[in-house]
Design a protein around this motif. Structure first.
Motif, PDB file in Angstrom:
ATOM      1  N   ILE B  85      -1.557  -4.505  -6.451  1.00 25.42           N
ATOM      2  CA  ILE B  85      -2.364  -4.797  -5.264  1.00 25.42           C
ATOM      3  C   ILE B  85      -2.052  -6.225  -4.839  1.00 25.42           C
ATOM      4  CG2 ILE B  85      -4.699  -5.052  -4.308  1.00 25.42           C
ATOM      5  CD1 ILE B  85      -5.738  -3.145  -6.411  1.00 25.42           C
ATOM      6  N   ARG B  86      -1.758  -6.402  -3.558  1.00 21.98           N
ATOM      7  CA  ARG B  86      -1.545  -7.756  -3.033  1.00 21.98           C
ATOM      8  C   ARG B  86      -2.555  -8.017  -1.917  1.00 21.98           C
ATOM      9  NH1 ARG B  86       4.008 -10.457  -3.433  1.00 21.98           N
ATOM     10  NH2 ARG B  86       5.020  -9.321  -5.128  1.00 21.98           N
ATOM     11  N   ILE B  87      -2.855  -9.303  -1.738  1.00 30.37           N
ATOM     12  CA  ILE B  87      -3.758  -9.689  -0.649  1.00 30.37           C
ATOM     13  C   ILE B  87      -3.058 -10.754   0.189  1.00 30.37           C
ATOM     14  CG2 ILE B  87      -4.975 -11.447  -2.037  1.00 30.37           C
ATOM     15  CD1 ILE B  87      -7.370  -9.602  -0.161  1.00 30.37           C
ATOM     16  N   TRP B  95      -2.253  -4.906   0.566  1.00 32.28           N
ATOM     17  CA  TRP B  95      -1.054  -4.076   0.400  1.00 32.28           C
ATOM     18  C   TRP B  95      -1.098  -3.487  -1.006  1.00 32.28           C
ATOM     19  CZ3 TRP B  95       4.285  -6.758  -0.722  1.00 32.28           C
ATOM     20  CH2 TRP B  95       5.235  -5.794  -1.078  1.00 32.28           C
TER      21      TRP B  95
END
Lengths: 155, 155
Positions: B85-87, B95
């Motif tokens: 998980i990216r922010i 994302w």
């Protein structure tokens, strides 16, 4: 402007572009790097920005902070050359694949806006979920590039 | 629930997850296939869906059509195992990179929701912009898989 949406089957499986703009006249846009596949940013377009992007092959967005059309790279020089535009099943989101050459995309100075990851697993305290930097070094110095431009990040 | 946003520098360069949910309590989510890098879908999470996704490592969204938490794959079996998980910089979009094995993601039957592309260049008539199918064949038959479920696509 674009074709009117009057039939769900046509929206999903038809051959015409019938984008759905939300109550603010915007459609969300995913921007990926066509070479690496990395997601660079998440933005929005209005109908005019979408038309300009298709016609000029350079990414244009709607800046929600400045409330105007935003030709990406106009200030920083990091223009996004559009290689492909895709639209999703219900035509309410767009994916563009772009060439940024040896450039960057993020106003904070990183190559991708998504430079931090969220560790997976049990959360003990929701107010203290730590995130990790995946890009270790800034690609450019935002203060040199943007000078007195206001920061688009809002609380 | 999550850490309060009270400082722009901390939002952009801090170490804590401080997601921004919009006026409907939602944050947009980009979902990509961790093997191919293809974008599979664009969705939304509320705070509970984000928490569940982090903790269970299976993608949970907010279904705007059903107005409820949506554990992706609950009906179709095409669960999304979250690899990362990216922010983004201002923490207002997410994302997730997922493993769908030999599955699919789109309710119309295609592997990716982005199965059509928009040709670039001069537009003669905005109401007649043709789009091209990039996936030639459906991956599954939606009528068999979803039976009497209502179609989430809205005009």
């Amino acid at each position: 402007m674009f074709k009117k949406r009057d039939n769900i089957k046509e929206v999903e499986e038809g051959k015409y572009l019938e984008p759905k703009f939300d109550e603010n006249g915007l459609i969300p846009v995913i921007t990926s790097d066509f070479k690496t596949g990395d997601i660079l940013m998440h933005g929005y377009m209005n109908d005019e920005a979408l038309k300009k992007t298709i016609e000029t092959k350079e990414a244009h967005y709607w800046s929600r902070s400045r409330k105007s059309i935003w030709h990406k790279g106009q200030i920083s020089g990091f223009v996004q050359l559009v290689k492909e535009i895709r639209i999703d099943d219900d035509q309410d989101s767009i994916w563009i694949s772009v060439d940024i050459g040896n450039g960057a995309s993020c106003h904070v100075g990183y190559r991708s806006c998504f430079y931090r990851s969220v560790p997976l697993g049990k959360i003990d305290n929701l107010e203290k979920v730590k995130i990790k930097f995946k890009e270790k070094k800034k690609f450019f110095d935002p203060e040199t590039v943007y000078k007195d431009e206001p920061n688009p990040t809002k609380l």
